[in-house]
Write a protein that holds these residues in place. Structure first.
Motif, short mmCIF file in Angstrom:
data_model
loop_
_atom_site.label_atom_id
_atom_site.label_comp_id
_atom_site.label_asym_id
_atom_site.label_seq_id
_atom_site.Cartn_x
_atom_site.Cartn_y
_atom_site.Cartn_z
N HIS A 157 0.85 -1.20 0.00
CA HIS A 157 0.00 0.00 0.00
C HIS A 157 0.88 1.24 0.00
CE1 HIS A 157 -3.08 -2.82 1.36
NE2 HIS A 157 -2.22 -3.21 2.29
N VAL A 158 0.55 2.19 -0.86
CA VAL A 158 1.28 3.45 -0.88
C VAL A 158 0.26 4.58 -0.79
CG1 VAL A 158 2.88 4.94 -2.14
CG2 VAL A 158 3.13 2.46 -2.30
N VAL A 159 0.41 5.41 0.24
CA VAL A 159 -0.47 6.56 0.42
C VAL A 159 0.23 7.77 -0.18
CG1 VAL A 159 -1.71 7.97 2.10
CG2 VAL A 159 -1.37 5.51 2.54
N VAL A 160 -0.34 8.32 -1.25
CA VAL A 160 0.30 9.45 -1.95
C VAL A 160 -0.50 10.72 -1.65
CG1 VAL A 160 1.10 10.34 -4.15
CG2 VAL A 160 0.91 7.87 -3.83
N ALA A 161 0.13 11.66 -0.95
CA ALA A 161 -0.56 12.91 -0.59
C ALA A 161 0.21 14.09 -1.15
CB ALA A 161 -0.66 13.03 0.92
N GLY A 162 -0.52 15.05 -1.71
CA GLY A 162 0.15 16.22 -2.28
C GLY A 162 -0.55 17.49 -1.87
N ALA A 163 0.21 18.57 -1.74
CA ALA A 163 -0.40 19.86 -1.41
C ALA A 163 0.54 20.99 -1.77
CB ALA A 163 -0.74 19.94 0.08
N ASP A 164 -0.04 22.15 -2.02
CA ASP A 164 0.75 23.38 -2.13
C ASP A 164 -0.11 24.55 -1.68
OD1 ASP A 164 3.57 23.72 -2.94
OD2 ASP A 164 3.04 22.31 -4.54
N VAL A 165 0.57 25.56 -1.17
CA VAL A 165 -0.07 26.76 -0.64
C VAL A 165 0.35 27.93 -1.53
CG1 VAL A 165 0.08 28.37 1.31
CG2 VAL A 165 -0.08 25.89 1.73
N ILE A 166 -0.55 28.86 -1.76
CA ILE A 166 -0.20 30.03 -2.57
C ILE A 166 0.11 31.21 -1.64
CG2 ILE A 166 -0.98 31.67 -4.33
CD1 ILE A 166 -0.48 28.70 -5.28
N SER A 167 1.32 31.72 -1.78
CA SER A 167 1.70 32.90 -1.01
C SER A 167 2.43 33.84 -1.96
CB SER A 167 2.61 32.52 0.16
OG SER A 167 3.86 32.11 -0.34
N LYS A 168 2.92 34.93 -1.38
CA LYS A 168 3.59 35.94 -2.20
C LYS A 168 4.75 35.32 -2.99
CE LYS A 168 5.24 40.64 -1.87
NZ LYS A 168 5.35 41.81 -0.98
N PHE A 169 5.48 34.41 -2.35
CA PHE A 169 6.64 33.78 -3.00
C PHE A 169 6.25 33.20 -4.37
CE2 PHE A 169 9.59 30.51 -4.10
CZ PHE A 169 10.80 30.85 -3.53
N VAL A 170 5.23 32.37 -4.38
CA VAL A 170 4.87 31.66 -5.60
C VAL A 170 4.20 32.61 -6.61
CG1 VAL A 170 3.42 29.83 -6.56
CG2 VAL A 170 4.66 29.44 -4.42
N LEU A 171 3.24 33.40 -6.12
CA LEU A 171 2.52 34.27 -7.06
C LEU A 171 3.47 35.28 -7.71
CD1 LEU A 171 -0.13 35.11 -8.40
CD2 LEU A 171 -0.52 36.67 -6.48
N SER A 172 4.35 35.89 -6.92
CA SER A 172 5.27 36.88 -7.48
C SER A 172 6.16 36.25 -8.55
CB SER A 172 6.14 37.51 -6.38
OG SER A 172 6.98 36.53 -5.79
N GLY A 173 6.51 34.99 -8.35
CA GLY A 173 7.35 34.30 -9.33
C GLY A 173 6.64 34.14 -10.66
N PHE A 174 5.40 33.67 -10.62
CA PHE A 174 4.66 33.50 -11.87
C PHE A 174 4.35 34.86 -12.50
CE2 PHE A 174 4.16 29.21 -10.26
CZ PHE A 174 4.22 28.45 -11.42
N GLN A 175 4.11 35.87 -11.62
CA GLN A 175 3.88 37.23 -12.16
C GLN A 175 5.15 37.73 -12.86
OE1 GLN A 175 2.64 39.07 -8.48
NE2 GLN A 175 0.47 39.11 -9.07
N SER A 176 6.32 37.42 -12.28
CA SER A 176 7.56 37.91 -12.87
C SER A 176 7.79 37.29 -14.26
CB SER A 176 8.76 37.62 -11.95
OG SER A 176 9.15 36.26 -12.03
N PHE A 177 7.20 36.14 -14.47
CA PHE A 177 7.27 35.48 -15.79
C PHE A 177 6.18 36.00 -16.74
CE2 PHE A 177 10.10 32.17 -14.27
CZ PHE A 177 10.77 31.82 -15.43
N GLN A 178 5.37 36.94 -16.26
CA GLN A 178 4.22 37.44 -17.05
C GLN A 178 3.32 36.27 -17.42
OE1 GLN A 178 4.37 40.90 -18.08
NE2 GLN A 178 6.25 41.04 -16.91
#
Lengths: 379, 182
Positions: free
Chosen positions: A163-184
């Motif tokens: 059995h393998v329990v696969v769990a994933g998550a991510d949180v959106i904060s300034k770090f991530v959003l600013s990065g994608f914004q910087s890429f336009q």
């Protein structure tokens, strides 16, 4: 080779705390994406699918990211015996940025570095639920969720785990959003996957868990029939110009499952709604001879949930197979001229057996998996 | 003693005598992994494989935290896309794949220390099931306290002077390499 089954799943997103709640909203065309005005994340207003403020918050014991993973795991493990403390069970955590928002709020220190580390979170969570084996963490950009499922599948096929329990998550904060914004790369409105006028992504928060098992459960079960990963070897932030490498992963996973183009009933694409990603995916799908197969992107409902996206979309696809419903591509209205694929724009109800799920990400990585109704169920 | 890591990485690059302008754009983690791979593959005949038969499986403890901090410092001023792209640990794999034209399976895992059992087991599965014919695997760490890279080239066919790929063997070699403190 041992078969691998999806025996339980959960999606925890702004659309709901269970897979059923989430699927119901998708069927009813309800999106989690809306406009936000939050100066802590961005000076400008932005569109994203975020949890209500205060719903998951960093406290003394757990970070917001960990709360999300725990919520998803708790729902899936509630009231069922999944042999968590068995020696043949392991936890895999999939995330791109995990606790990185702590950089924004905490004073720099070696202790903070240790707190941010993904293995710290993984071990705390594994101990909390009583897993006995050291958890694995995969952080592989936007294919993390599928790569985690593929890793889990291989570990079961090889006999190391049952059995393998696969769990994933991510949180959106300034770090991530600013990065994608910087890429336009962020859309000024709701994202439009595969649309002629698509103009970038929406980001999203979410968590998802799937339990993979060598043991089939009673009733109709979805099988993770095969999976493959490839690399473009072309550019770290731009996708392949030809789609050849994603095609390679698609071809390999279809061969692994013993399926041909005509056997695929629908495709769950990555469909981030950037110009280049969607174009590359369309090219790869066409190379595989799948251009007429109904294809959807769920980014218009969830935004791009990064390390959770592959899991969320695979779980929705499994649910689609069970309910014989293909979810439409929210945000899509107008097909472009180049690289035409069969973008699903309205709910389709028809018998479904097999689905191809694909994803691609920074670093030139591509992943593909095949989900099928268990053969015993079809016959 | 404070070590000048960018200076060290640059001097290794210059010592190798290769010309690869992209090197200058990379973050420290990518540079470290890229340089270690250059040395590792000095005598590797990749032409005998298809690009899709060669893969890269890397691990570390700190993910891309070194690049994360540098990127977030830039956010206070103007967020830099050139720094943001390195805020994912698998970018070092992407740089290695671009350099050597490897297109096979790739994955980045995070552990608190080198997990020889997992690396040995998982890479063996990839080779035994025919997913790959050759794999670059190991540990690449760029932390606040120092750095370390220990990479292995694993091939299905036994070559002269090759050693058996097993967990105890790679663990021993990992321990033999010191952690270079900053």
């Amino acid at each position: 080779m041992k078969k691998v089954y999806l025996v339980a799943d959960n999606i925890t997103s702004p659309l709901g705390a269970t897979t059923a709640q989430n699927f119901e909203h998708l069927v009813n065309d309800v999106t989690g994406v809306r406009q936000h005005n939050d100066k802590a994340i961005s000076d400008e207003r932005f569109f994203a699918s975020l949890f209500e403020k205060g719903y998951f918050q960093t406290d003394k014991c757990w970070t917001k990211f960990e709360h999300l993973v725990i919520a998803s795991l708790t729902e899936i493990l509630y009231g069922v015996d999944k042999n968590i403390s068995d020696k043949k069970t392991v936890l895999i955590i999939s995330t791109t940025k995990g606790n990185i928002s702590l950089l924004e709020t905490e004073e720099p220190s070696p202790e903070l570095d240790a707190r941010i580390a993904l293995h710290t979170s993984a071990k705390k969570i594994a101990r909390h639920f009583g897993f006995v084996n050291e958890p694995l963490v995969i952080s592989h950009a936007c294919i993390s969720g599928l790569a985690a499922m593929i890793t889990g599948m291989r570990l079961i096929q090889s006999g190391q785990y049952d059995h393998v329990v696969v769990a994933g998550a991510d949180v959106i904060s300034k770090f991530v959003l600013s990065g994608f914004q910087s890429f336009q790369a962020v859309s000024p409105g709701l994202c439009k996957p595969f649309d002629a006028n698509r103009d970038g992504i929406n980001l999203g928060e979410g968590a998802a868990t799937v339990i993979l098992s060598a043991e089939k459960t009673d009733g109709e079960t979805i099988e993770l029939a095969s999976g493959a990963v490839s690399n473009d070897a072309n550019h770290i932030s731009g996708p392949s110009r030809t789609g050849e490498e994603l095609y390679f992963a698609i071809d390999k996973t279809m061969k692994g499952a013993g399926l041909q183009a005509g056997d695929i009933d629908f495709i769950s694409a990555h469909g981030t709604a950037t110009i280049y990603n969607d174009e590359m995916e369309a090219k790869a799908v066409t190379l595989a001879g799948l251009q007429d197969v109904p294809l959807n992107s769920l980014k218009g409902f969830y935004g791009h949930t990064l390390g959770a996206s592959g899991l969320i979309e695979a779980i929705v696809s499994a649910q689609s197979l069970k309910q014989n419903i293909i979810i439409p591509t929210k945000g899509f209205s107008k097909q472009g001229d180049a690289n035409r694929v069969n973008v699903c724009s309205q709910l389709i109800s028809k018998p479904l057996n097999s689905c191809l799920k694909i994803a691609s990400g920074f670093g030139g990585c591509n992943a593909a998996i095949i989900l099928t109704k268990s053969q015993q169920d079809i016959s | 003693m404070e070590t000048d890591i960018p200076g060290f990485l640059l001097s290794v690059y210059q010592h190798l005598g290769v010309k690869y302008p992209k090197f200058y754009k990379m973050d420290n983690l990518a540079k470290l992994g890229w340089l270690a791979t250059e040395v590792l593959l000095k005598d590797f005949d990749k032409a005998k494989y298809q690009p899709t038969d060669i893969g890269v499986v890397l691990t570390n403890a700190g993910s891309s935290l070194d690049a994360d901090k540098r990127y977030y410092e830039s956010v206070q001023d103007i967020a830099s896309p050139a720094l943001f792209v390195y805020t994912l640990p698998n970018i070092v794999i992407g740089e290695i794949c671009i350099r050597h034209h490897f297109k096979g399976e790739n994955a980045f895992y995070i552990f608190d220390g080198f997990n020889a059992d997992f690396v040995n087991n998982y890479v063996s599965i990839l080779l035994e099931t025919g997913q790959l014919q050759a794999c670059i695997c190991g540990w690449v760490e760029m932390a606040a306290t120092g750095y370390k890279a220990v990479l292995f080239l694993v091939e299905k066919d036994k070559k002269e002077n090759a050693i058996l790929f097993d967990a105890a063997g790679i663990e021993k070699r990992f321990i033999a390499v010191g952690f270079n403190q900053r």
